[in-house]
Design a protein around this motif. Sequence first.
Motif, PDB file in Angstrom:
ATOM      1  N   ASN A 145      11.840  21.678   4.278  1.00  0.00           N
ATOM      2  CA  ASN A 145      11.126  21.900   5.448  1.00  0.00           C
ATOM      3  C   ASN A 145       9.912  20.776   5.524  1.00  0.00           C
ATOM      4  O   ASN A 145       9.169  20.779   4.760  1.00  0.00           O
ATOM      5  N   LEU A 146      10.220  19.753   6.398  1.00  0.00           N
ATOM      6  CA  LEU A 146       9.216  18.669   6.542  1.00  0.00           C
ATOM      7  C   LEU A 146       8.408  18.514   7.725  1.00  0.00           C
ATOM      8  O   LEU A 146       7.699  17.770   8.005  1.00  0.00           O
ATOM      9  N   THR A 147       8.309  19.915   8.219  1.00  0.00           N
ATOM     10  CA  THR A 147       7.340  19.973   9.191  1.00  0.00           C
ATOM     11  C   THR A 147       5.943  19.267   9.060  1.00  0.00           C
ATOM     12  O   THR A 147       5.428  18.654  10.078  1.00  0.00           O
ATOM     13  N   ASN A 148       5.352  19.581   7.987  1.00  0.00           N
ATOM     14  CA  ASN A 148       3.997  18.969   7.802  1.00  0.00           C
ATOM     15  C   ASN A 148       4.085  17.509   7.045  1.00  0.00           C
ATOM     16  O   ASN A 148       2.969  16.797   6.794  1.00  0.00           O
ATOM     17  N   ASN A 149       5.219  16.856   6.904  1.00  0.00           N
ATOM     18  CA  ASN A 149       5.365  15.630   6.447  1.00  0.00           C
ATOM     19  C   ASN A 149       5.512  14.458   7.330  1.00  0.00           C
ATOM     20  O   ASN A 149       6.606  13.744   7.124  1.00  0.00           O
ATOM     21  N   ILE A 150       4.745  14.530   8.361  1.00  0.00           N
ATOM     22  CA  ILE A 150       4.913  13.456   9.358  1.00  0.00           C
ATOM     23  C   ILE A 150       4.800  12.087   8.830  1.00  0.00           C
ATOM     24  O   ILE A 150       5.199  11.119   9.788  1.00  0.00           O
ATOM     25  N   LEU A 165      19.831  19.118   8.062  1.00  0.00           N
ATOM     26  CA  LEU A 165      18.731  18.151   7.830  1.00  0.00           C
ATOM     27  C   LEU A 165      17.844  17.737   9.059  1.00  0.00           C
ATOM     28  O   LEU A 165      18.448  17.398  10.092  1.00  0.00           O
ATOM     29  N   ASP A 166      16.636  18.097   9.331  1.00  0.00           N
ATOM     30  CA  ASP A 166      15.922  18.160  10.420  1.00  0.00           C
ATOM     31  C   ASP A 166      14.569  17.088   9.779  1.00  0.00           C
ATOM     32  O   ASP A 166      13.716  17.429   8.957  1.00  0.00           O
ATOM     33  N   VAL A 167      14.826  15.814  10.264  1.00  0.00           N
ATOM     34  CA  VAL A 167      13.783  14.800  10.151  1.00  0.00           C
ATOM     35  C   VAL A 167      12.972  14.404  11.291  1.00  0.00           C
ATOM     36  O   VAL A 167      12.219  13.440  11.440  1.00  0.00           O
ATOM     37  N   SER A 168      13.086  15.093  12.488  1.00  0.00           N
ATOM     38  CA  SER A 168      12.694  14.906  13.528  1.00  0.00           C
ATOM     39  C   SER A 168      11.122  14.578  13.630  1.00  0.00           C
ATOM     40  O   SER A 168      10.685  13.778  14.597  1.00  0.00           O
ATOM     41  N   MET A 169      10.445  15.285  12.778  1.00  0.00           N
ATOM     42  CA  MET A 169       8.999  15.115  12.868  1.00  0.00           C
ATOM     43  C   MET A 169       8.444  14.020  12.330  1.00  0.00           C
ATOM     44  O   MET A 169       7.409  13.531  12.318  1.00  0.00           O
ATOM     45  N   CYS A 170       9.478  13.345  11.268  1.00  0.00           N
ATOM     46  CA  CYS A 170       9.155  12.245  10.366  1.00  0.00           C
ATOM     47  C   CYS A 170       9.252  10.813  11.433  1.00  0.00           C
ATOM     48  O   CYS A 170      10.158  10.132  11.125  1.00  0.00           O
ATOM     49  N   THR A 171       8.383  10.611  12.352  1.00  0.00           N
ATOM     50  CA  THR A 171       8.510   9.549  13.363  1.00  0.00           C
ATOM     51  C   THR A 171       8.230   8.291  12.437  1.00  0.00           C
ATOM     52  O   THR A 171       8.447   7.210  13.259  1.00  0.00           O
ATOM     53  N   ASN A 188      19.371  16.117  12.454  1.00  0.00           N
ATOM     54  CA  ASN A 188      18.316  15.937  13.595  1.00  0.00           C
ATOM     55  C   ASN A 188      17.252  14.838  13.532  1.00  0.00           C
ATOM     56  O   ASN A 188      16.455  14.873  12.474  1.00  0.00           O
ATOM     57  N   LEU A 189      17.493  13.614  13.853  1.00  0.00           N
ATOM     58  CA  LEU A 189      16.669  12.253  13.992  1.00  0.00           C
ATOM     59  C   LEU A 189      15.639  12.759  14.961  1.00  0.00           C
ATOM     60  O   LEU A 189      14.766  11.867  15.074  1.00  0.00           O
ATOM     61  N   ASN A 222      27.085  16.396  13.064  1.00  0.00           N
ATOM     62  CA  ASN A 222      26.645  16.193  14.569  1.00  0.00           C
ATOM     63  C   ASN A 222      25.117  15.590  14.201  1.00  0.00           C
ATOM     64  O   ASN A 222      24.159  15.925  13.521  1.00  0.00           O
ATOM     65  N   ILE A 223      24.934  14.345  14.960  1.00  0.00           N
ATOM     66  CA  ILE A 223      23.699  13.574  14.939  1.00  0.00           C
ATOM     67  C   ILE A 223      22.990  13.779  15.887  1.00  0.00           C
ATOM     68  O   ILE A 223      23.401  13.358  16.937  1.00  0.00           O
ATOM     69  N   LYS A 224      21.760  14.318  15.998  1.00  0.00           N
ATOM     70  CA  LYS A 224      20.829  14.658  16.985  1.00  0.00           C
ATOM     71  C   LYS A 224      19.812  13.503  17.366  1.00  0.00           C
ATOM     72  O   LYS A 224      19.301  13.417  16.242  1.00  0.00           O
ATOM     73  N   VAL A 225      19.723  12.870  18.571  1.00  0.00           N
ATOM     74  CA  VAL A 225      18.673  11.900  18.738  1.00  0.00           C
ATOM     75  C   VAL A 225      17.830  12.091  19.658  1.00  0.00           C
ATOM     76  O   VAL A 225      16.966  11.410  20.202  1.00  0.00           O
ATOM     77  N   GLY A 226      17.715  13.424  20.464  1.00  0.00           N
ATOM     78  CA  GLY A 226      16.788  13.687  21.404  1.00  0.00           C
ATOM     79  C   GLY A 226      16.858  13.596  22.904  1.00  0.00           C
ATOM     80  O   GLY A 226      16.660  14.384  23.555  1.00  0.00           O
TER      81      GLY A 226
END
Length: 259
Positions: A145-150, A165-171, A188-189, A222-226
């Motif tokens: 869970n990388l929510t706080n690892n921005i 794997l969700d790295v969407s918050m790691c901008t 999820n990118l 599936n690669i999600k890009v927003g």
Amino acid sequence: MPDGSTQSETLIPDPLFEAFLEGMGMGNGILDGKVCTDNINQFFRFDCIDFNINDATGIGDMIVKPMRVLKFSDNNLSSINLSQNVDLESLQITRNNLTSLDISNNTLLSNVQLFSNNLTTLDTSNNTALLVLNVVSNNSFNSLNLTNNINLTHLSISDCNFTTLDVSMCTNLVRLFAHDNNNLATLNLGSNINLSVLMGGTNPGRNGNSNFRIENAKSNLNIKVGTSARVTQATTLLNNLLTDGTAPLGAFTGYTITV
């Protein structure tokens, strides 16, 4: 310890760890299961590599002169208590037998290297300064869970057991190694990661790329890009570079890129 000294002592139950400390001039001159605490508080960096140590008890007393860097690789640790080492900024415990690790008190950590252990997950919610995280070759590791690892810029989770794997918050992410996660079905990118930086290296999905590796994921990854525009961008980047004539290191076919 000099005669008449009132220096405090630190218990070191592992004889190999004590012998290492004695050999480094950090002991008390005899092998008796303890060392002078002052003697192990001499350095900002502590390296103990390839000494077959099973128990790192005593490390928690290395706090008088703040320890910023700890390297404890190529030993036999199944656990280590770092709750007192709150000044740590860089941690490397690779090629051990760790089954769990608590870094919740180590809020200054920016670099964490834990590859080749037996971890299944890692709580990084308190580690908001984290820039680099490597958990490669923890074969049962399956969630982050990388929510706080921005602020994360480099993430390596290869040869683990992720399904999503969700790295969407790691901008700020500029490197992602996620290859050899055979069950990885969703990546999820998000909308804000710079795809040109992440996917713009040589041979994404291949051995030669320095930024983005996802070979040997699930065949229908599936690669999600927003956004729709980013779907077009990501499709172009991947198609151009995945079909550059270089043979793939592993199976990577049938992927989809969606919002």
